[in-house]
Design an enzyme around this catalytic site. Structure first.
Site, PDB file in Angstrom:
ATOM      1  N   LYS A  77      -0.876 -10.820 -43.895  1.00 19.43           N
ATOM      2  CA  LYS A  77      -0.076 -10.940 -42.677  1.00 19.43           C
ATOM      3  C   LYS A  77       0.694 -12.250 -42.732  1.00 19.43           C
ATOM      4  CE  LYS A  77      -0.567 -10.558 -37.635  1.00 19.43           C
ATOM      5  NZ  LYS A  77      -1.526 -10.383 -36.522  1.00 19.43           N
ATOM      6  N   ASP A 109      -5.905  -5.749 -26.481  1.00 21.78           N
ATOM      7  CA  ASP A 109      -4.783  -5.034 -27.116  1.00 21.78           C
ATOM      8  C   ASP A 109      -5.268  -3.755 -27.786  1.00 21.78           C
ATOM      9  OD1 ASP A 109      -2.144  -4.626 -27.682  1.00 21.78           O
ATOM     10  OD2 ASP A 109      -2.106  -5.902 -29.458  1.00 21.78           O
TER      11      ASP A 109
END
Length: 648
Positions: free
Chosen positions: A365, A459
Site C-alpha cells: 500500500k 469502515d
C-alpha cells in the site's frame, strides 16, 4: 481471543434458587382461639362459663357414674352420714383432678401437636391441681354450711387456672418454635454446603476441560503457524521419539522475509495430561461463608457462565510478524518487483508485488505524503500503522512492515489472492443464507477481538473484506480504525453504512460497528444495502427515519438479527449491551455455528475462489497502472512532512 456462550438475545441465564419450605408443627393449632372450661370433656370455643352449675353437675354425674354409689343405702344415723360424706368427698376430689386434667386446653394442645415427635405420653402428674378443699369433719347438724364451703374453692379454681393457662401454654410453644427454627437453619446450612460443594466440583471439572482445550488449541495454533511458515518454533521434548526436519518457507506471505522454522512431528496424543479422576478426587475447600443469599448466588452463577464462555477461545497473540523499518527504504524497495495495481483510493494505491529473492508475493500500500496531509488523514494513517503492527487475528490481514521514503509511505501486507467480497457479491447478485452467515460469524469474532482492544473499526463494507485461498474472511483497510475509550466525534465512514449517532454528531463508539454489521448482512442476503440513494443527504435521511423494507423470502432469523442490530438507540443495540458480542453470538441465527471450530479455521469457507498460482490476480478488478516508486529527489531535497510521520 476468548469465546463466550451466553444466551442474550436468547437472554437466558441459569440461576439456582434455594427453596426451603418451613415445616409448621403448629398447623393444627388455631391462630386466635380462646379456650374456656365447659361441662364436657376438653375446651370449647364458648365465651362464658357457669361454675356453680357445672361443678354441681360434675359432682352429681361423678356420683351417679360411680359403681359404689348406684345402690347406696339411705343415711340412717349421724355416724353413717359422716362416713358417707367422707367417702364421697375423697371420690369427688380424685375424679376432679382427673377430669380437670383432661378438660385442660393445654392437655389437648400437647396431646395433638407433640404426637409428631413419637409416642408421646402425658405424665399423670401433669395437671392443673386445684387447692384441696377443707376436709375437717363437722357435726352432722351443719351439712348445709359445708356445701357452700366446698363450692367456694371450686368457684375460685377457674379464675386461677385462667391466669396460669397462658403462661404454661406459651412455654412449650416457644420451646417448639426454637427447636423448629434450629432444625430449619441446620437444614438450610446443609443444603447450602452441598450446593457449594457441587459448584466447586463443577468449577474444577470446567477448569480441567478448559486447560485441556487450551493445550489442544495451542498445539493446533502452532501447527497452523508451521504450515504458514511464519514463526520459528523449536521442537518440543516429548515422551515418544520424534523426528525434526528444518525447512525453508515457501509461503507467499512470508518467504520474502527470509525466515526459517523447524517442524516438529508431534501429535496431541503425545502430550501428557494429569488424569481427570485424580484431580476430581482431591478434597475441595468449603467457602468461609457458606450461607449466601439467592441473589448473590445468581450473580455468581452469571459471572461464572460469562467467564466460561469468554475463556473457550484463547486470546490471539501479538503481531510477532511485524518487522522494524529498514535502514534504507530505497534499497528495500529494490527487492520488490511491481506486478499490477489491485486497489485504489483517494490518496494512494495498492500494488501486487513479488520478492525478487524468493519469488513470494505481497500487497504493498503506497500513500502520497502530500495528499495525506492535504486531506487531513495524518492521524488516521498513523493510527492504522500503530493498530495493525500490534494485533494479530485469523480474520484480519497481517501487516509485515512499514517504512517511508522522501515522498511516500509504504505498508507491506500479506497478499490475499481471493479478491474482495464486493466483487463476488456483484457477480452472484446475492449470497445464500449459509454463506452470508459464515462470513458474518467470522466478522463477529474479528469485531469482538477489536472491541476488547478498545479499537473501533468504523469502515465495515464489502470492499474492505478479502477472501483467502481457503474461503475465509480477511478484514483490511484500517484507515478509519481508532482506539477509543469512550466516544469520538469524527465524521468518517461510508454513507450507506453510517450509524445514526455518527450522522447526528452525538459522539459514537463501538456500537457503530454492530450497526454496520446489520447493514452488511442485509446487503449480502438482499444484494443491495437497506438505505440507498443517489444523493448522500437522502441516504442520511433514510438512515435517521429507520424504515427497512425486507424482500420476499428473507430468512426470519436473519431479519430479527438485522432489526436488533439496526436499532437507532445505541444503548439498546444488540452487541452494544452489557454482554457485548456475546449477545450477537447467542442469537438464534448463529445457533448452528461452532465458534471455537470457526476461530481455528478447521473448515473451509462456503466459497473457494479460483486461484491458478500464488501470484494470481484474476479475482481483482483492473485499474489504471501507475509506477509504485518515484525517482529519488535531489540530494538537497528536505522532506517537509518528516515530523508528521516520525513514528511511522
Amino acid at each position: 481471543m476468548s469465546n463466550s456462550n451466553n444466551n442474550s438475545s436468547s437472554g437466558n441465564h441459569n440461576s439456582t434458587t434455594i427453596n426451603n419450605p418451613k415445616v409448621n408443627v403448629y398447623s393444627n393449632i388455631p391462630n386466635s382461639t380462646t379456650y374456656t372450661y365447659g361441662s364436657g370433656g376438653g375446651g370449647t370455643l364458648s365465651g362464658n362459663n357457669t361454675n356453680n352449675n357445672n361443678t354441681n353437675n360434675n359432682n352429681n354425674n361423678n356420683n351417679n357414674s360411680s359403681g359404689d354409689n348406684k345402690n347406696h343405702s339411705p343415711v340412717t344415723s349421724a355416724t353413717d352420714r359422716l362416713t358417707k360424706m367422707d367417702i364421697e368427698e375423697k371420690w369427688d376430689n380424685k375424679n376432679y383432678e382427673k377430669d380437670e386434667r383432661e378438660k385442660s386446653p393445654l392437655f389437648h394442645i400437647l396431646a395433638s401437636n407433640l404426637n409428631s415427635f413419637g409416642n408421646f405420653k402425658v405424665p399423670s402428674t401433669f395437671s392443673l391441681t386445684p387447692p384441696e378443699p377443707n376436709k375437717q369433719q363437722q357435726p352432722q347438724q351443719q351439712p348445709q354450711q359445708q356445701q357452700p364451703q366446698q363450692q367456694q374453692p371450686q368457684q375460685q379454681q377457674p379464675q386461677q387456672q385462667q391466669q396460669q393457662q397462658p403462661q404454661q401454654q406459651q412455654q412449650p410453644q416457644q420451646q417448639l418454635q426454637q427447636n423448629n427454627q434450629q432444625q430449619q437453619q441446620q437444614l438450610q446450612q446443609q443444603q447450602l454446603q452441598q450446593q457449594l460443594q457441587q459448584q466447586q466440583q463443577q468449577q474444577q471439572q470446567q477448569q480441567q476441560q478448559q486447560q485441556q482445550k487450551q493445550q489442544k488449541q495451542q498445539q493446533q495454533q502452532q501447527q497452523h503457524l508451521h504450515q504458514d511458515g511464519i514463526v520459528n518454533t523449536p521442537s518440543t521434548t516429548q515422551t515418544s521419539t520424534t523426528t525434526t526436519t528444518t525447512t525453508t518457507t515457501t509461503n507467499p506471505h512470508t518467504s520474502g522475509l527470509s525466515l526459517q522454522h523447524a517442524h516438529s512431528s508431534y501429535t496431541p496424543s503425545n502430550v501428557l495430561h494429569s488424569p481427570t479422576h485424580f484431580q476430581s478426587s482431591l478434597p475441595t475447600r468449603l467457602d468461609t461463608n457458606p450461607i449466601t443469599t439467592p441473589i448473590r448466588q445468581q450473580q455468581q452463577s452469571q459471572q461464572q457462565l460469562q467467564q466460561q464462555q469468554l475463556q473457550q477461545i484463547p486470546p490471539p497473540t501479538v503481531n510477532s510478524f511485524f518487522l522494524p523499518p529498514p535502514v534504507n527504504a530505497r534499497e528495500r524497495l529494490k527487492e520488490f518487483k511491481q506486478i499490477r495495481v489491485i486497489g485504489t483510493g483517494t490518496f494512494g494505491k495498492v500494488y501486487l508485488i513479488q520478492n525478487t529473492k524468493d519469488g513470494c508475493y505481497y500487497a504493498m500500500k503506497c500513500l502520497n505524503k502530500a495528499y495525506v496531509v492535504q486531506l487531513k488523514q495524518v492521524e488516521h494513517l498513523n493510527s492504522e500503522k500503530s493498530i495493525l503492527s500490534s494485533i494479530h487475528h485469523p480474520f484480519i490481514v497481517n501487516l509485515y512492515q512499514a517504512f517511508q521514503d522522501e515522498k511516500k509511505l509504504y505498508l507491506l501486507f500479506e497478499y490475499v489472492a481471493g479478491g474482495e467480497v464486493f466483487t463476488h457479491l456483484r457477480k452472484s447478485m446475492k449470497f445464500s443464507n449459509s454463506t452470508a452467515k459464515f462470513y458474518a460469524a467470522e466478522i463477529v469474532l474479528a469485531l469482538e477481538f477489536l472491541h476488547k482492544q478498545n479499537i473501533v473499526y468504523r469502515d465495515l463494507k464489502p470492499e474492505n473484506l478479502l477472501i483467502d485461498n481457503q474461503g475465509h474472511i480477511k478484514i483490511t483497510d484500517f484507515g478509519f480504525a481508532k482506539r477509543v475509550e469512550d466516544r469520538t466525534f469524527t465524521l468518517c465512514g461510508t454513507p450507506e453504512y453510517l450509524a445514526p449517532e455518527i450522522i447526528q454528531s452525538k459522539g459514537h463508539g463501538k456500537a457503530v460497528d454492530w450497526w454496520a454489521l446489520g447493514i452488511l448482512i442485509f446487503e449480502m442476503l438482499a444484494g443491495y444495502p437497506p438505505f440507498y440513494d443517489d444523493d448522500t443527504f437522502a441516504i442520511y435521511n433514510k438512515i435517521l427515519a429507520g424504515r427497512i423494507t425486507f424482500p420476499l423470502g428473507f430468512d426470519v432469523d436473519a431479519k430479527d438479527l438485522i432489526k436488533r442490530l439496526l436499532t437507532a438507540d445505541r444503548t439498546r443495540r444488540l452487541g452494544a449491551l452489557k454482554d457485548g458480542a456475546l449477545d450477537v453470538k447467542n442469537h438464534r441465527w448463529f445457533s448452528d455455528i461452532n465458534w471455537e471450530r470457526l476461530y481455528q479455521r478447521r473448515d473451509n469457507g462456503p466459497f473457494i475462489p479460483k486461484i491458478q498460482h500464488q501470484g494470481d490476480s484474476s479475482n481483482f478488478e483492473m485499474y489504471d497502472e501507475e509506477e509504485m516508486v518515484e525517482e529519488p529527489p535531489s540530494s538537497n531535497y528536505v522532506d517537509p512532512y518528516a515530523h508528521l510521520f516520525k513514528d511511522f
